[in-house]
Design a protein around this motif. Structure first.
Motif, PDB file in Angstrom:
ATOM      1  N   ILE A  70       0.869  -1.179   0.000  1.00 29.39           N
ATOM      2  CA  ILE A  70       0.000   0.000   0.000  1.00 29.39           C
ATOM      3  C   ILE A  70       0.910   1.235   0.000  1.00 29.39           C
ATOM      4  CG2 ILE A  70      -1.738   1.300   1.287  1.00 29.39           C
ATOM      5  CD1 ILE A  70      -2.685  -1.406   2.442  1.00 29.39           C
ATOM      6  N   GLY A 119      -2.829   0.637  -4.356  1.00 33.59           N
ATOM      7  CA  GLY A 119      -3.144  -0.525  -3.533  1.00 33.59           C
ATOM      8  C   GLY A 119      -4.362  -0.346  -2.646  1.00 33.59           C
ATOM      9  N   PHE A 120      -4.424   0.792  -1.949  1.00 38.64           N
ATOM     10  CA  PHE A 120      -5.496   1.052  -0.975  1.00 38.64           C
ATOM     11  C   PHE A 120      -5.314   2.480  -0.468  1.00 38.64           C
ATOM     12  CE2 PHE A 120      -6.808   1.303   3.498  1.00 38.64           C
ATOM     13  CZ  PHE A 120      -8.060   0.706   3.492  1.00 38.64           C
ATOM     14  N   TYR A 121      -6.437   3.157  -0.161  1.00 36.06           N
ATOM     15  CA  TYR A 121      -6.308   4.432   0.551  1.00 36.06           C
ATOM     16  C   TYR A 121      -7.339   4.567   1.667  1.00 36.06           C
ATOM     17  CZ  TYR A 121      -4.182   8.967   1.138  1.00 36.06           C
ATOM     18  OH  TYR A 121      -3.466  10.017   1.652  1.00 36.06           O
ATOM     19  N   PHE A 131     -10.070  -1.977  -1.600  1.00 37.05           N
ATOM     20  CA  PHE A 131      -9.226  -2.523  -2.668  1.00 37.05           C
ATOM     21  C   PHE A 131      -9.976  -2.609  -4.000  1.00 37.05           C
ATOM     22  CE2 PHE A 131      -7.639  -4.103   1.368  1.00 37.05           C
ATOM     23  CZ  PHE A 131      -6.288  -3.821   1.284  1.00 37.05           C
ATOM     24  N   PRO A 134      -8.761   1.457  -5.846  1.00 34.20           N
ATOM     25  CA  PRO A 134      -7.873   2.316  -5.049  1.00 34.20           C
ATOM     26  C   PRO A 134      -7.218   3.443  -5.834  1.00 34.20           C
ATOM     27  CG  PRO A 134      -6.773   0.269  -5.568  1.00 34.20           C
ATOM     28  CD  PRO A 134      -8.193   0.115  -6.042  1.00 34.20           C
TER      29      PRO A 134
END
Length: 249
Positions: A70, A119-121, A131, A134
């Motif tokens: 991430i 990846g992800f926030y 996911f 992202p």
């Protein structure tokens, strides 16, 4: 009310303390390992409540090589290191981490340049619903604001360990990004509440820019709710930084 908030935060972190590191209690599951970004908030609360500096130092050391795939978590690791330094005054540890800092900032700068998968926030749908998506526009803006914030905080800390060259490097990286986005005088119109939050918490906005974001995002109590206590923390912090304490409460 403030006492209840304080004890709720302290108890939540206590629940996450494992034998020698901080885990994560998540919705529908408990993770028995440390997520670098999640630990950013937990470690800050933990030091304020328990003064467990040695444990936080250990957690920073064990999570230094990994960002859990991430991108923002590399930056949260740096911010966690700065929190540890300011709480503990441990200059030697900050000095020893300079190569790790440089590697993480270079990686984040490259991620911005090459439009890397974030990846992800956050779990909020405005951030791509975890996911699922992202790399949505809001997450990209938020990551850029977080990068600027982290570089500026680093530039202020580097003189503490006589790292003037790094100070200039991180300040330059932040200014370069700010100069790019400020070519459009209406650039704040592009920000959603999460990217606006990372900008306000970065303490680099003008009074006019902050005022515009407050009016647009923070006076509606529905809009200020994020679908994650993690992201909610930063929103409340931004509201406090902007002086709207009653709304934050």
């Amino acid at each position: 009310l403030l006492n209840r908030m304080w004890y709720t935060g302290a108890y939540a972190v206590k629940l996450n303390l494992l034998k020698d590191y901080i885990g994560a209690i998540l919705i529908d599951r408990g993770d028995r390992h440390s997520w670098t970004g999640d630990s950013h908030i937990s470690q800050g609360v933990s030091m304020a409540v328990f003064s467990n500096y040695d444990m936080i130092k250990h957690n920073l050391t064990r999570t230094a090589p990994d960002n859990n795939a991430i991108e923002s978590y590399s930056l949260y690791w740096v911010l966690s290191l700065l929190d540890y330094f300011y709480y503990s005054g441990d200059k030697d540890f900050l000095q020893s981490c300079l190569p790790v800092i440089q590697r993480k900032i270079n990686h984040a700068d490259s991620a911005l340049t090459h439009d890397t998968n974030l990846g992800f926030y956050g779990w909020d749908e405005r951030l791509g619903a975890g996911f699922e998506n992202p790399n949505c526009r809001e997450s990209k803006f938020a990551f850029k604001m977080l990068f600027i914030q982290t570089c500026l905080r680093l530039s202020k800390a580097m003189p503490e360990v006589n790292a003037q060259e790094q100070q200039m490097t991180y300040e330059r990286l932040a200014i370069q990004q700010l100069d790019k986005i400020r070519k459009d005088s209406n650039w704040t119109d592009e920000l959603g509440i999460h990217s606006a939050t990372d900008a306000i918490n970065g303490n680099f906005l003008s009074e006019r820019e902050t005022g515009m974001l407050l009016q647009k995002h923070y006076l509606d109590p529905v809009n200020t709710v994020s679908f994650s206590p993690f992201n909610q923390y930063f929103i409340i912090k931004a509201m406090a930084a902007a002086g709207i304490y009653q709304e934050a409460l």
